[in-house]
Design an enzyme around this catalytic site. Structure first.
Site, mmCIF file in Angstrom:
data_model
loop_
_atom_site.group_PDB
_atom_site.id
_atom_site.type_symbol
_atom_site.label_atom_id
_atom_site.label_comp_id
_atom_site.label_asym_id
_atom_site.label_seq_id
_atom_site.Cartn_x
_atom_site.Cartn_y
_atom_site.Cartn_z
ATOM 1 N N SER A 238 0.812 -1.202 0.000
ATOM 2 C CA SER A 238 0.000 0.000 0.000
ATOM 3 C C SER A 238 0.850 1.259 0.000
ATOM 4 O O SER A 238 2.014 1.232 0.404
ATOM 5 C CB SER A 238 -0.885 0.010 1.242
ATOM 6 O OG SER A 238 -2.214 -0.222 0.867
ATOM 7 N N GLY A 276 -2.960 -0.398 -4.094
ATOM 8 C CA GLY A 276 -1.845 0.123 -3.308
ATOM 9 C C GLY A 276 -1.262 1.417 -3.826
ATOM 10 O O GLY A 276 -0.212 1.857 -3.351
ATOM 11 N N GLU A 318 -6.986 -2.931 -8.360
ATOM 12 C CA GLU A 318 -7.848 -2.782 -7.188
ATOM 13 C C GLU A 318 -7.498 -1.559 -6.336
ATOM 14 O O GLU A 318 -7.081 -1.699 -5.193
ATOM 15 C CB GLU A 318 -7.721 -4.037 -6.322
ATOM 16 C CG GLU A 318 -7.970 -5.323 -7.063
ATOM 17 C CD GLU A 318 -7.733 -6.553 -6.211
ATOM 18 O OE1 GLU A 318 -8.552 -7.482 -6.289
ATOM 19 O OE2 GLU A 318 -6.741 -6.593 -5.457
ATOM 20 N N PRO A 319 -7.657 -0.371 -6.872
ATOM 21 C CA PRO A 319 -7.336 0.810 -6.059
ATOM 22 C C PRO A 319 -8.412 1.098 -5.006
ATOM 23 O O PRO A 319 -9.601 1.027 -5.297
ATOM 24 C CB PRO A 319 -7.295 1.941 -7.091
ATOM 25 C CG PRO A 319 -8.199 1.490 -8.185
ATOM 26 C CD PRO A 319 -8.169 -0.016 -8.201
ATOM 27 N N GLY A 320 -7.999 1.370 -3.804
ATOM 28 C CA GLY A 320 -8.923 1.774 -2.747
ATOM 29 C C GLY A 320 -8.586 3.193 -2.320
ATOM 30 O O GLY A 320 -9.266 4.168 -2.655
ATOM 31 N N CYS A 389 -8.112 8.771 26.269
ATOM 32 C CA CYS A 389 -7.223 8.599 27.411
ATOM 33 C C CYS A 389 -6.024 7.774 27.024
ATOM 34 O O CYS A 389 -5.921 6.592 27.380
ATOM 35 C CB CYS A 389 -7.977 7.936 28.560
ATOM 36 S SG CYS A 389 -8.930 9.144 29.441
#
Ligand code: PLP
Length: 461
Positions: A238, A276, A318-320, A389
């Site tokens: 990626s 990626g 497969e680009p995200g 926290c």
């Protein structure tokens, strides 16, 4: 040896920020590569997106909120679709998925990758034609596989011998012959600006090429005939900025393709090189344009096929992140501002690691800008932190913000479309923010804000 805590060491230790971070000429400027395309600063100094003033979005929908520039998202879908011509573009749903997103993908002619039953449910509800859905995952359950087969998904990317067993059983039970691809781990590890080509790959995904598992999986699927083998698949990592890793990966996949041809007399019709492709999170990143990626990838595949005397398979990618990442930003409200020992200013916002875990998880760099007004004050080095926290609850490690940043200000963090809402948690029982889509002067909620009631409902005592 540290001679003096306040000595020259300060410069080295980043009191002026990391070396790539430049003091901005204009602290109100919006660096175009970081922001969705319709983002601008109005004459009044506020940010606007899709023709809607950021203050109005905050008033109407509250903060924190993820804001999606729908036109920008569509334009990135189109850029990949056009650049890759005949190749099939599978949007990687894990980056961010919602039924509204699925509808846009359908309209723009993209296909969709999912990797769980939950993502598959969103894909189907959003109206993605099943034959345009791919199912990924290294541990798909029998229930997930059965649902995918019954829905008629276009391809299942098989990842283990156990999965081949399961899928073969399901195929027999349902009287179907599911289309599959074999996920191959090719020994290329791509990460940000570098890639490493290795002989072996020590990771949970796929069938190893070097150890012969990939060839064995292919042999088994071809000889058993229960599944229809469509092709080989690899995904090398990626946030990749050049195509050299894809070149090695394509070469190794096509060598296997040639070996399959020699042994079985079959030329597998498809080839998937994964996703990626990198985006700009800060000014240090310079991502490639889809058309340049496409030119490179298609040239590489053609060359390798010619060298191996193979016909060119139908390519898919497969680009995200590269599609949804830059299309969204997160809008926060500043709650407290603290000067810590004259080193830097801590700006606390009303979200944090529950809506963006990437900084803590991957040491990711982000940027931020004052969104609800412009300032004439000089820039100061700031760190944007959340309300959790946890000392590691950092959203933006280093950024220059105007010296008068104060409680009540709106702050926007760009590049949060991918792996932020999809990885969001309820840490500290903080309800997850909504996703607000903006287009043509209108804003509308596409994923609503969680409420404390939602969280309490899960607690059945
Ligand atoms: C995560 C993933 C992608 C998408 O990666 P991006 O960095 O978002 O482009 C594509 N294919 C597979 C198999 C993946 O696991």
């Amino acid at each position: 040896m540290r001679a003096h805590e306040a000595g020259a060491l300060h410069g080295d230790l980043g009191f002026s920020g990391p070396s790539w971070l430049r003091t901005p000429q204009d602290v109100n400027a919006l660096v175009p590569q970081l922001w969705p395309r319709t983002v601008e600063r109005t004459a009044g100094g506020e940010m606007a997106v899709g023709g809607v003033n950021i203050r109005k979005i905050a008033e109407q929908h509250g903060t924190p909120a993820y804001v999606l520039d729908e036109e920008d998202f569509r334009s990135r879908c189109r850029a990949f679709k056009e650049a890759f011509g005949g190749a099939e573009v599978f949007y990687a749903g894990k980056a961010f998925i919602a039924t509204h997103i699925v509808r846009i993908l359908v309209e723009e002619g993209l296909s969709l990758d999912v990797c769980t039953g939950g993502e598959l449910a969103v894909a189907l509800r959003g109206g993605m034609p099943p034959e345009r859905i791919g199912l990924h995952g290294n541990n798909k359950s029998v229930a997930e596989l059965t649902r995918a087969v019954e829905a008629g998904v276009g391809r299942i990317i098989v990842d283990s011998f156990d999965e081949i067993d399961r899928l073969t059983t399901i195929a027999k039970q349902t009287g179907t012959r599911p289309k599959v691809m074999v996920r191959v781990t090719v020994g290329v590890e791509a990460h940000t600006h570098e890639y490493i080509a290795t002989a072996h790959e020590d990771q949970k995904f796929g069938f190893s090429l070097s150890g012969g598992a990939a060839a064995a999986a292919v042999d088994r699927i071809i000889t058993e005939q229960a599944l229809e083998l469509r092709g080989l698949h690899s995904h090398i990592g990626s946030q990749i900025f050049d195509t050299s890793g894809f070149e090695v990966s394509a070469r190794r996949l096509l060598q296997l393709q040639a070996a399959i041809h020699d042994k079985h007399g079959i030329e597998l019709p498809e080839l998937d090189l994964g996703g990626g492709f990198g985006i700009a999170y800060t000014t240090q990143d310079t991502p490639a344009e889809p058309r340049d990626l496409a030119t490179d990838l298609m040239r590489i595949v053609k060359q390798e096929c010619a060298a191996l005397q193979l016909s060119v398979p139908h390519l898919s990618i497969e680009p995200g992140r590269a599609i949804v990442g830059p299309a969204m930003f997160t809008l926060y409200e500043v709650g407290t501002v603290k000067d810590v020992d004259g080193i830097r200013t801590y700006v606390s916002v009303d979200g944090g690691m529950s809506d963006n875990i990437r900084t803590a998880l991957y040491d990711a760099a982000y940027s931020a800008t004052l969104a609800g007004r412009a300032s004439t004050e000089p820039p100061i080095l700031a760190r944007v932190v959340g309300k959790h926290c946890e000392a590691g609850d950092i959203i933006v490690k280093d950024e220059f913000l105007p010296a008068d940043v104060r409680a009540g200000d709106l702050l926007a963090v760009p590049g949060t479309g991918a792996y932020c809402r999809s990885m969001a948690s309820n840490y500290n029982h903080v309800p997850r923010p909504p996703v607000v889509a903006v287009v043509d002067g209108e804003s509308r909620v596409i994923v609503r804000r969680e409420t404390e009631d939602d969280l309490l409902k899960l607690d059945v005592g």
